[in-house]
Enzyme design. Sequence first.
Site, PDB file in Angstrom:
ATOM      1  N   SER A  79       0.802  -1.225   0.000  1.00 57.58           N
ATOM      2  CA  SER A  79       0.000   0.000   0.000  1.00 57.58           C
ATOM      3  C   SER A  79       0.833   1.272   0.000  1.00 57.58           C
ATOM      4  O   SER A  79       0.326   2.345  -0.351  1.00 57.58           O
ATOM      5  CB  SER A  79      -0.944   0.014   1.208  1.00 57.58           C
ATOM      6  N   ASP A  84      -4.343   7.294   8.196  1.00 55.93           N
ATOM      7  CA  ASP A  84      -5.430   6.450   8.696  1.00 55.93           C
ATOM      8  C   ASP A  84      -4.971   5.430   9.738  1.00 55.93           C
ATOM      9  O   ASP A  84      -5.668   4.459  10.003  1.00 55.93           O
ATOM     10  CB  ASP A  84      -6.101   5.720   7.525  1.00 55.93           C
ATOM     11  N   HIS A 107      -1.223   4.213   7.025  1.00 54.18           N
ATOM     12  CA  HIS A 107      -0.499   4.865   5.934  1.00 54.18           C
ATOM     13  C   HIS A 107      -0.192   6.315   6.266  1.00 54.18           C
ATOM     14  O   HIS A 107      -0.767   6.883   7.191  1.00 54.18           O
ATOM     15  CB  HIS A 107      -1.331   4.784   4.650  1.00 54.18           C
TER      16      HIS A 107
END
Length: 387
Positions: free
Chosen positions: A41, A349, A352
């Site tokens: 990610s 969040d 990340h």
Amino acid sequence: MELRSVFDVSIFTLLLISTVQWVAFATSPCHFPAIFNFGDSNSDTGGLSAVFGQAPPPHGESYFHHPAGRYCDGRLIIDFIAKSFGLPYLSAYLDSVGSNFTHGASFATAGSTLRPQNSTLHQSGFSPISLDVQWNEFYDFHRRSQIIRSQGGVYKKLLPKAEDFSHALYTFDIGQNDLTSGYFSNMTSSEVKAYVPDVLDQFKNIVSYIYGQGGRNFWIHNTGPFGCLAYVLERIPISAAEVDGSGCGAPFNEVAQYFNRGLKKVVFQLRKKLPLAAITYVDVYSVKYKLISQARKHGFNESLRACCGHGGKYNYNRQLGCGAKRTVGGREILVGKSCKDPSEWISWDGVHYTQAANKWIFDQIVDGSFSDPPVPLKMACQRQPVH
């Protein structure tokens, strides 16, 4: 002038010209017509969203002003890398809607690991698209893109040239999920460390495979201090003595550093094994920890708490993440809300980084200050002697 003197002067002149030409070559910026990215990610530009559903609002709010496949309020480090070379942001290989692969592709997906997982995404939260799958995607893309491109028309405008694959930059940012997946399976730090060599062997194999396909320029990020991330701190209990001065979980960060030491050795082995490759190891761990531990010094007001989330010490709730909604009285209510100004926060969040943090990290690594060898990003095609 004697003949010998003329001869000596001529030889000296030729040597001087050759030296000047070599220095000019060695210091001229690289031209990367494309970037092929592999990872999780940290560099996923839309892969997981294309397969399992779009990352919902408020993801993307700070730059794209709508969800853009990234688990971030805006851009990622890979976006800033592409921009620095004047290239468009990379389309995700798995995203068929509006994609243009002329300048490369991102094979990264959120939740990806180096080692294949023995569970589904919904069981563990980790992607089935591990690095070996990303390699298979790239291999297929390399071959089929040229077959389709030869048909001309729109295909010629959307797919890279054959020679771009050997001149491209190959970027990697993966490994963190291999470590956290062990912890989330109730392993100890010693048990997680025990499988790191196998994980790194798989990484070494994939880089070798890409080299075999003509890849020559590699930019490899090590893994970050995941002991500073809310999703780890909230889920895995540690004692007060194991929390460092920055509020991070020291045992987790020590394992990250153990992984990074092993990765650096693997990079050294790859340099010897792949003599035509230019391989740069980038210590993003140090950059990220520096940012988190000195947040206010670098213009951030929040270091560990999530900008976008719901409740708890870190504004992080595993069941109600960023963009989560609840039904109250028959109406859907957004509970996973964004903070007022994401540019003041490091964590987006709880998992990340914000766009502002990603930009700060990019600005630190772009000049080579945290690279081995210490070459800037624009010189990442220059091979260094192996000692």
